[in-house]
Structure formats: structure tokens, C-alpha cells
Design an enzyme around this catalytic site. Structure first.
Site, mmCIF file in Angstrom:
data_model
loop_
_atom_site.group_PDB
_atom_site.id
_atom_site.type_symbol
_atom_site.label_atom_id
_atom_site.label_comp_id
_atom_site.label_asym_id
_atom_site.label_seq_id
_atom_site.Cartn_x
_atom_site.Cartn_y
_atom_site.Cartn_z
ATOM 1 C CD1 TRP A 31 -0.868 2.347 2.319
ATOM 2 C CD2 TRP A 31 -2.756 1.833 1.247
ATOM 3 N NE1 TRP A 31 -1.710 3.427 2.438
ATOM 4 C CE2 TRP A 31 -2.880 3.140 1.787
ATOM 5 C CE3 TRP A 31 -3.823 1.301 0.534
ATOM 6 C CZ2 TRP A 31 -4.029 3.908 1.628
ATOM 7 C CZ3 TRP A 31 -4.969 2.059 0.383
ATOM 8 C CH2 TRP A 31 -5.062 3.344 0.928
ATOM 9 C CG ASP A 34 -0.867 11.528 2.355
ATOM 10 O OD1 ASP A 34 -1.810 10.967 1.789
ATOM 11 O OD2 ASP A 34 -1.004 12.171 3.410
ATOM 12 C CD1 TRP A 58 -3.276 4.859 5.586
ATOM 13 C CD2 TRP A 58 -3.933 4.002 7.538
ATOM 14 N NE1 TRP A 58 -2.824 5.704 6.591
ATOM 15 C CE2 TRP A 58 -3.218 5.196 7.796
ATOM 16 C CE3 TRP A 58 -4.441 3.278 8.614
ATOM 17 C CZ2 TRP A 58 -3.009 5.675 9.090
ATOM 18 C CZ3 TRP A 58 -4.227 3.753 9.901
ATOM 19 C CH2 TRP A 58 -3.517 4.941 10.120
ATOM 20 C CD GLU A 216 -5.363 14.430 6.146
ATOM 21 O OE1 GLU A 216 -5.149 13.706 7.137
ATOM 22 O OE2 GLU A 216 -5.675 13.978 5.028
#
Length: 508
Positions: A31, A34, A58, A216
Site C-alpha cells: 500500500w 501521500d 492502510w 491536511e
């Protein structure tokens, strides 16, 4: 259906993995999300990223690592900064501390310094807190040592994260600046430091414009206006989830000034909570569903501002039908500030030299009328392509392309000239059943320019990236077509339109 005859043709090569990208970076079997720590150092582009080294969903957040010399082909390396029993390694950035202000250097070797968010786990001293920490590398970014004095900046907050650090040299002095977020407060926080270890609060920005989801991954950088180095403006980018213009994850930006202490926006439309009726007026990095957490490279050559984003959406990110890998990165983009129709906005273009991947043949057509219905472009089929196309509207209420098609079905990239709208319709794009929110028609405002609509579109095995009107508007979308769905078609609804020109380049 009619068939349009090409000037020349190119064969389509079969692929062993029908979804794994040919043009976009993805980890081999894990995986990613960002992009982190983007930096150009000693002739090499370094892409670090949120990575689960133990699986393809995640979790176990660490920094993966890949490198490239041309932004086209990437080499994956071992995990760079790993989580441990006390912390997950959340997003951040890397700087080249060329004057060894941090003291992490050794002899004549100046360090690379990573500034990342420590997300402290249950049982740790800082349980439940997100704070900023350091790691350093003395071998060009391949191995990293965590600073024994971590964390270096702790606000006692559970939502303080994603530091982007750069060197400021201006009227206010010379020092490091950190741009981070208090995610649930919709607030960007700015700090300064002389040594990367001791930080002083400068100012805050926000809430402003889009606040439909947590903030974010901020970034702050100067850009010349229309290429004039004597006329600089500062751009603040802030990603948010959810709350994008077409639902889910997205990134917005503000244009203004930074005086070394505070960022002042000249493009704020609403302060405080967003006005839902004005969502389409905000400035979006990308109008598609799959362009998130975008940040720019430090020290890119020739003062270019290059940006990469995670090509996924948190609404369905853990469910996309790929294995063992999951999630690609976007293409690297060069961004600039340009004045168009009296308005200043970001313009984006693919950054790499794609001629290096172009096949020997291409499909070309010009001056052709599209009649009501679907017309397959014979000889233009493919799975990995660059499409350059220009349309002039006629009597049709809608017209455009059908990508990765099979008969009438495929991904539609269309124009509704009466509404001055671009859209990507992926309802019949292939596999859509893995999550209820994936099926979508996503739209963006797009007026004609000098009477025409011009596009450059990059099609990969699981994605479409649309650069419209010279990159004034972009849309990035994941798609999961059948391996046999390779047709390219044009279509019109309720009338006719004209293809001024179309060139389809097969990319190796």
C-alpha cells in the site's frame, strides 16, 4: 456506429497486469498514499511516501522510497523510515541542510533532514498526540537515523501534522519555515527555526474557503507571475478530506503574499465555514476524484515547481481492485502562475519529457465532423496513450471522447458547451462494483478558449489525467477497464461538433 480511418496506426501490446500503471509510480506489492519528502538531490528525484510495508491496505505507516532521474521511470528502494512500537511515521518533508544548521552533518557531509509527524501509539509517552520529529541521512537519502531528541515540536494536539519545511530568505531574515496543519480546526500553522530543532510560532491561516473536511498536507511556495521573476506571488496549497468539488478527497489553493511571518490571501472567497453554494468558485488543484495530498519538490532544478499527488480517494481507497499493490501516484506536474482573462490562476502541465516513451507510430486526424452518435477511431486503440485533441463546438449539446472503450461503453471525457462544463463519466468505465461511491460523473467549469476546447490526456492502465485548455483545468480519475477494452471513440449528442485535430501517441 461509424468508423473513422486513421492516417497511420500503432499496435497495442498486451500487458500481463491489466491495472498496474505503465506511466505512474506504484509500489511493487504494498500500500501507498501521500507523497512525502519530495526532493531533488545530487541529480536524483527522491519520492518518499506513506507506505504499509506489511500489506496493501492502510496501516503500519512508514516512509517508502523511490528514485528517478527523469520523472518517467522509478526505482523502488527499501523502506526509508519505519514505524515502531511507539510511533507511526506520518507525512512530512525533507530539506537539504547544506550549512548543517541542525548539527546532524559529519565532517564535510551536509545532511538531508526529514521533518515528519510522529503519530504516537497507545502505551507511548506521548500517547494520542501528533507532534513533529526529525530524522537525518548522510548517504544521500537511502538510510535514516531518527533524532534522539524527538519530538522537536509538540503542541499537545491529536491533529497537528504534515509539516512542509523550506528555507526562507527575504526581508525578514533567513531561517527555516514550517507549514503544518491543525487538521480539524481547518487551520494552517507557521513556525520558524534556525536549527530545525527549536521552533517559534509565526502565525496561523484559516479557516477559509473549503472546510467540508479535515485539512491536511499543506505547502507554501513563491511563483513568478507569467514568468516574470520580478513579480512573485506566494501559493498556499491545502488538501482536504472529504469536501472536494466532486465529493471525497481534493486539494485547494490560495494566492497571496508571505512576508516571512504571515501568509495573506488575495483569493479567499469565504472565511470560516464554507458556503456550500460557492464550492465551485474555490480554487482547486484538480477537479477529479483522484488527486490528493499534493506537495511539491524541494530544490527542483532550474527553479521549477514540480508537484506529485496520491492518485486515489479516501472514500474507496482501501477497496480499489488491485493486488498485491494498491494506489498509484499522479504524474509529476510542473505548475506555474498565469494570467488568463484577467484572472491569476495555477496552470499545470506534465513535467517529464514524454517523447522518450513515444512509440514509432501515431494516429492523426484533422478537420473531421463528429455526427450524432459514437464513432470508433480505427487504429487508435491502446491502453497507454497520450491524446492531444482540439474540438470546435457545433450544434451538439454534448461531445467528446470515449476512452478505453468496448462498443458503446467506456470512460467519457465530454464537453457540454451550453453549460461551459467539462466532465468525466466513469459509470461504464469497467469495474465499478467494488465500492458504491466509485461510480460517478465528475464535472469542472471550462469555457471555450478562442472558440475551441483543447486537451492533452494521459491514459494509463488504471487512470485518466486530463489537462484542459493548456492546463488551466485538470481532472484526474482512476478507472478499471477490462483488458480487452482498448478502443478510442468520439461522440456527439443532439447535433455535430468538429475535431480540429487529434493525435494519439502510443507510449511504451
Amino acid at each position: 456506429m461509424d468508423t473513422l480511418t486513421p492516417i497511420s496506426t500503432a499496435a497495442t501490446a498486451a500487458t500481463a497486469d491489466c491495472y498496474r500503471p505503465a506511466l505512474h509510480y506504484t509500489a511493487k506489492d504494498t500500500w501507498l498514499n501521500d507523497p512525502n519528502g519530495l526532493i531533488f538531490h545530487e541529480g536524483i528525484y527522491h519520492l518518499y511516501y506513506q507506505n504499509n510495508p506489511l500489506g496493501n491496505v492502510w496501516g503500519n505507516m512508514s516512509w517508502g522510497h523511490a528514485t528517478s532521474t527523469d520523472l518517467l521511470t522509478w526505482t523502488e528502494h527499501p523502506v526509508a523510515i519505519t514505524c515502531d512500537e511507539n510511533e507511526d511515521i506520518f507525512s512530512g518533508s525533507i530539506v537539504y541542510d547544506r550549512h548543517n544548521t541542525s548539527g546532524f552533518g559529519s565532517g564535510s557531509i551536509a545532511p538531508l533532514v526529514a521533518i515528519y509527524t510522529s503519530a504516537y501509539k497507545p502505551g507511548s509517552v506521548h500517547e494520542g498526540i501528533q507532534a513533529q520529529s526529525l530524522a537525518y541521512s548522510l548517504d544521500g537519502g537511502y538510510t535514516w537515523t531518527k533524532h534522539t531528541g524527538n519530538p522537536v515540536l509538540n503542541r499537545g494536539s491529536a491533529e497537528f501534522r504534515d509539516p512542509k519545511v523550506f528555507r526562507y530568505d527575504g526581508d525578514a531574515g533567513s531561517y527555516w519555515v514550517m507549514v503544518a496543519v491543525e487538521a480539524k480546526d481547518f487551520q494552517v500553522v507557521l513556525y520558524k527555526s534556525d536549527d530545525l530543532k527549536n521552533w517559534e510560532l509565526l502565525s496561523t491561516f484559516g479557516p477559509a474557503n473549503a472546510t467540508g473536511g479535515i485539512w491536511e498536507c499543506p505547502d507554501l511556495f513563491p511563483l513568478p507571475v507569467d514568468g516574470d521573476p520580478e513579480n512573485l506571488k506566494w501559493v498556499l496549497t491545502v488538501n482536504l478530506n472529504p469536501g472536494g468539488p466532486n465529493n471525497g478527497s481534493a486539494g485547494q489553493y490560495f494566492i497571496g503574499d508571505f512576508d516571512g511571518t504571515a501568509f495573506t490571501s488575495a483569493s479567499t472567497i469565504t472565511e470560516g465555514p464554507q458556503d456550500p453554494d460557492r464550492l465551485g468558485e474555490y480554487r482547486w488543484l484538480d477537479w477529479g476524484r483522484d488527486y490528493y495530498a499534493a506537495v511539491s519538490f524541494s530544490d527542483a532544478p532550474d527553479n521549477r515547481r514540480l508537484m506529485i499527488a496520491w492518485m486515489n480517494n479516501w472514500e474507496y481507497a482501501n477497496h480499489i481492485p488491485t493486488a498485491p499493490w494498491r494506489s498509484p501516484m499522479s504524474l509529476a506536474r510542473e505548475i506555474s502562475l498565469q494570467t488568463n482573462d484577467g484572472n491569476l490562476s495555477l496552470v499545470q502541465q506534465p513535467a517529464a519529457d514524454w517523447t522518450a516513451l513515444a512509440g514509432p507510430e501515431s494516429f492523426c486526424l484533422s478537420g473531421t465532423t463528429i455526427h450524432d452518435g459514437v464513432q470508433v477511431l480505427a487504429g487508435a486503440a491502446g491502453t497507454v496513450q497520450r491524446i492531444d485533441v482540439s474540438f470546435t463546438p457545433g450544434s451538439a449539446e454534448e461531445f467528446g471522447l470515449i476512452l478505453r472503450g468496448d462498443g458503446m461503453q467506456g470512460t467519457r471525457v465530454g464537453i457540454q458547451p451550453g453549460q461551459a462544463r467539462l466532465f468525466v463519466d466513469r459509470r461504464e468505465s469497467g469495474r465499478t462494483d467494488f465500492h458504491p461511491s466509485f461510480t460517478s460523473i465528475d464535472t469542472a467549469p471550462l469555457p471555450a478558449k478562442q472558440g475551441s476546447y483543447d486537451f492533452t490526456i494521459y491514459v494509463d492502465r488504471c487512470s485518466v489525467e486530463v489537462f484542459a485548455q493548456g492546463g488551466q483545468v485538470t481532472m484526474t480519475e482512476l478507472i478499471f477497464p477490462a483488458e480487452t477494452s482498448t478502443d478510442l471513440a468520439v461522440y456527439a449528442v443532439g447535433g455535430v461538433a468538429t475535431i480540429n485535430s487529434i493525435q494519439v501517441t502510443q507510449l511504451a
